[in-house]
Design a protein around this motif. Structure first.
Motif, PDB file in Angstrom:
ATOM      1  N   ASN A 163       4.523   7.073  -6.753  1.00 31.45           N
ATOM      2  CA  ASN A 163       5.754   7.856  -6.651  1.00 31.45           C
ATOM      3  C   ASN A 163       6.932   6.896  -6.563  1.00 31.45           C
ATOM      4  OD1 ASN A 163       7.340  10.199  -6.337  1.00 31.45           O
ATOM      5  ND2 ASN A 163       7.362   9.944  -4.129  1.00 31.45           N
ATOM      6  N   VAL A 164       8.057   7.310  -7.144  1.00 29.74           N
ATOM      7  CA  VAL A 164       9.280   6.516  -7.048  1.00 29.74           C
ATOM      8  C   VAL A 164      10.440   7.457  -6.767  1.00 29.74           C
ATOM      9  CG1 VAL A 164       9.641   6.544  -9.546  1.00 29.74           C
ATOM     10  CG2 VAL A 164      10.778   4.821  -8.166  1.00 29.74           C
ATOM     11  N   GLU A 165      11.312   7.041  -5.855  1.00 33.64           N
ATOM     12  CA  GLU A 165      12.518   7.789  -5.520  1.00 33.64           C
ATOM     13  C   GLU A 165      13.696   6.843  -5.694  1.00 33.64           C
ATOM     14  OE1 GLU A 165      11.725   8.591  -1.454  1.00 33.64           O
ATOM     15  OE2 GLU A 165       9.838   9.589  -1.922  1.00 33.64           O
ATOM     16  N   VAL A 166      14.586   7.163  -6.630  1.00 35.15           N
ATOM     17  CA  VAL A 166      15.755   6.318  -6.884  1.00 35.15           C
ATOM     18  C   VAL A 166      17.003   7.105  -6.497  1.00 35.15           C
ATOM     19  CG1 VAL A 166      17.061   5.035  -8.622  1.00 35.15           C
ATOM     20  CG2 VAL A 166      14.563   5.125  -8.767  1.00 35.15           C
ATOM     21  N   SER A 167      17.864   6.483  -5.700  1.00 28.36           N
ATOM     22  CA  SER A 167      19.112   7.111  -5.260  1.00 28.36           C
ATOM     23  C   SER A 167      20.290   6.328  -5.810  1.00 28.36           C
ATOM     24  CB  SER A 167      19.194   7.126  -3.733  1.00 28.36           C
ATOM     25  OG  SER A 167      18.121   7.834  -3.185  1.00 28.36           O
ATOM     26  N   LEU A 168      21.191   7.052  -6.461  1.00 23.86           N
ATOM     27  CA  LEU A 168      22.395   6.420  -7.012  1.00 23.86           C
ATOM     28  C   LEU A 168      23.217   5.788  -5.900  1.00 23.86           C
ATOM     29  CD1 LEU A 168      24.177   5.843  -9.452  1.00 23.86           C
ATOM     30  CD2 LEU A 168      25.184   8.112  -9.163  1.00 23.86           C
ATOM     31  N   PRO A 180      22.696   5.061  -2.017  1.00 23.25           N
ATOM     32  CA  PRO A 180      23.252   3.731  -1.924  1.00 23.25           C
ATOM     33  C   PRO A 180      22.689   2.718  -2.911  1.00 23.25           C
ATOM     34  CG  PRO A 180      21.553   3.950  -0.289  1.00 23.25           C
ATOM     35  CD  PRO A 180      21.612   5.255  -1.051  1.00 23.25           C
ATOM     36  N   GLY A 181      22.119   3.141  -4.029  1.00 24.19           N
ATOM     37  CA  GLY A 181      21.564   2.194  -4.990  1.00 24.19           C
ATOM     38  C   GLY A 181      20.227   1.638  -4.543  1.00 24.19           C
ATOM     39  N   ARG A 182      19.330   2.542  -4.184  1.00 28.92           N
ATOM     40  CA  ARG A 182      18.032   2.121  -3.671  1.00 28.92           C
ATOM     41  C   ARG A 182      16.897   2.777  -4.445  1.00 28.92           C
ATOM     42  NH1 ARG A 182      19.236   1.194   2.205  1.00 28.92           N
ATOM     43  NH2 ARG A 182      20.325  -0.780   1.972  1.00 28.92           N
ATOM     44  N   ALA A 183      15.793   2.070  -4.498  1.00 31.97           N
ATOM     45  CA  ALA A 183      14.558   2.610  -5.066  1.00 31.97           C
ATOM     46  C   ALA A 183      13.449   2.420  -4.044  1.00 31.97           C
ATOM     47  CB  ALA A 183      14.203   1.888  -6.357  1.00 31.97           C
ATOM     48  N   ARG A 184      12.743   3.507  -3.735  1.00 31.86           N
ATOM     49  CA  ARG A 184      11.581   3.471  -2.845  1.00 31.86           C
ATOM     50  C   ARG A 184      10.357   3.747  -3.699  1.00 31.86           C
ATOM     51  NH1 ARG A 184      12.127   4.149   2.604  1.00 31.86           N
ATOM     52  NH2 ARG A 184      10.321   5.516   2.715  1.00 31.86           N
ATOM     53  N   ALA A 235      17.402  -5.867  -9.468  1.00 28.22           N
ATOM     54  CA  ALA A 235      16.708  -5.334  -8.296  1.00 28.22           C
ATOM     55  C   ALA A 235      16.369  -6.469  -7.345  1.00 28.22           C
ATOM     56  CB  ALA A 235      15.434  -4.616  -8.712  1.00 28.22           C
ATOM     57  N   SER A 236      16.584  -6.215  -6.063  1.00 28.37           N
ATOM     58  CA  SER A 236      16.188  -7.161  -5.035  1.00 28.37           C
ATOM     59  C   SER A 236      15.504  -6.402  -3.916  1.00 28.37           C
ATOM     60  CB  SER A 236      17.378  -7.957  -4.516  1.00 28.37           C
ATOM     61  OG  SER A 236      18.369  -7.100  -4.029  1.00 28.37           O
ATOM     62  N   LYS A 237      14.437  -6.968  -3.410  1.00 24.84           N
ATOM     63  CA  LYS A 237      13.677  -6.309  -2.351  1.00 24.84           C
ATOM     64  C   LYS A 237      14.483  -6.336  -1.064  1.00 24.84           C
ATOM     65  CE  LYS A 237       9.169  -6.060  -0.277  1.00 24.84           C
ATOM     66  NZ  LYS A 237       8.455  -6.951   0.595  1.00 24.84           N
ATOM     67  N   GLU A 246       0.841  -1.182   0.000  1.00 22.96           N
ATOM     68  CA  GLU A 246       0.000   0.000   0.000  1.00 22.96           C
ATOM     69  C   GLU A 246       0.879   1.236   0.000  1.00 22.96           C
ATOM     70  OE1 GLU A 246      -3.116   0.058   2.875  1.00 22.96           O
ATOM     71  OE2 GLU A 246      -3.339  -2.108   2.810  1.00 22.96           O
ATOM     72  N   SER A 247       0.294   2.375  -0.391  1.00 23.37           N
ATOM     73  CA  SER A 247       1.071   3.601  -0.514  1.00 23.37           C
ATOM     74  C   SER A 247       1.713   4.032   0.797  1.00 23.37           C
ATOM     75  CB  SER A 247       0.203   4.718  -1.076  1.00 23.37           C
ATOM     76  OG  SER A 247      -0.893   4.951  -0.223  1.00 23.37           O
ATOM     77  N   SER A 248       1.139   3.661   1.955  1.00 25.59           N
ATOM     78  CA  SER A 248       1.727   4.061   3.228  1.00 25.59           C
ATOM     79  C   SER A 248       2.973   3.244   3.571  1.00 25.59           C
ATOM     80  CB  SER A 248       0.695   3.924   4.345  1.00 25.59           C
ATOM     81  OG  SER A 248       0.283   2.583   4.465  1.00 25.59           O
ATOM     82  N   GLU A 249       3.150   2.114   2.942  1.00 31.55           N
ATOM     83  CA  GLU A 249       4.311   1.256   3.180  1.00 31.55           C
ATOM     84  C   GLU A 249       5.082   1.084   1.875  1.00 31.55           C
ATOM     85  OE1 GLU A 249       3.299  -2.430   5.020  1.00 31.55           O
ATOM     86  OE2 GLU A 249       1.749  -1.493   6.234  1.00 31.55           O
ATOM     87  N   PRO A 250       6.106   1.903   1.643  1.00 28.67           N
ATOM     88  CA  PRO A 250       6.807   1.794   0.365  1.00 28.67           C
ATOM     89  C   PRO A 250       7.578   0.487   0.227  1.00 28.67           C
ATOM     90  CG  PRO A 250       7.993   3.254   1.821  1.00 28.67           C
ATOM     91  CD  PRO A 250       6.696   2.908   2.513  1.00 28.67           C
ATOM     92  N   LEU A 251       7.669   0.027  -1.001  1.00 27.95           N
ATOM     93  CA  LEU A 251       8.567  -1.087  -1.305  1.00 27.95           C
ATOM     94  C   LEU A 251       9.954  -0.487  -1.474  1.00 27.95           C
ATOM     95  CD1 LEU A 251       6.646  -3.141  -4.007  1.00 27.95           C
ATOM     96  CD2 LEU A 251       7.145  -3.836  -1.679  1.00 27.95           C
ATOM     97  N   VAL A 252      10.955  -1.131  -0.926  1.00 24.77           N
ATOM     98  CA  VAL A 252      12.330  -0.651  -1.053  1.00 24.77           C
ATOM     99  C   VAL A 252      13.140  -1.746  -1.728  1.00 24.77           C
ATOM    100  CG1 VAL A 252      14.365   0.203   0.144  1.00 24.77           C
ATOM    101  CG2 VAL A 252      12.090   0.770   1.011  1.00 24.77           C
ATOM    102  N   PHE A 253      13.820  -1.377  -2.800  1.00 24.11           N
ATOM    103  CA  PHE A 253      14.641  -2.307  -3.560  1.00 24.11           C
ATOM    104  C   PHE A 253      16.075  -1.820  -3.586  1.00 24.11           C
ATOM    105  CE2 PHE A 253      10.479  -3.197  -5.202  1.00 24.11           C
ATOM    106  CZ  PHE A 253      10.501  -4.542  -5.523  1.00 24.11           C
TER     107      PHE A 253
END
Length: 76
Positions: free
Chosen positions: A41-46, A48-52, A73-75, A8-15
């Motif tokens: 929404n997606v937030e990708v950071s170089l 530490p190499g994460r996507a929320r 990508a790994s969760k 759900e939107s309140s709990e982001p998936l982090v990869f």
């Protein structure tokens, strides 16, 4: 409620995303993830190499989208 295997939107998936080396890579991953149905929404950071990812999304669809863009990508 979210579908089974989704977040759900309140709990982001982090990869953890492997293979990104520049801001163009970040943009490619963001584009790929945004193409997945349900992404709000997606937030990708170089580093530490994460996507929320926020939204009602299936983690397997997100992983497939990132893989098709040429990254791994790994969760977390």
């Amino acid at each position: 409620l979210a579908r089974p295997g989704t977040a759900e939107s309140s709990e982001p998936l982090v990869f953890t995303v492997e293979g990104m080396s520049c801001q163009n890579c970040v943009a490619s991953v963001e584009r790929a993830v945004r193409s997945v149905e349900g992404v709000r929404n997606v937030e990708v950071s170089l580093k530490p190499g994460r996507a929320r990812i926020h939204g009602d999304v299936d983690e397997y669809e997100v992983r497939a989208a990132v893989t098709s863009a040429g990254y791994a990508a790994s969760k977390t």
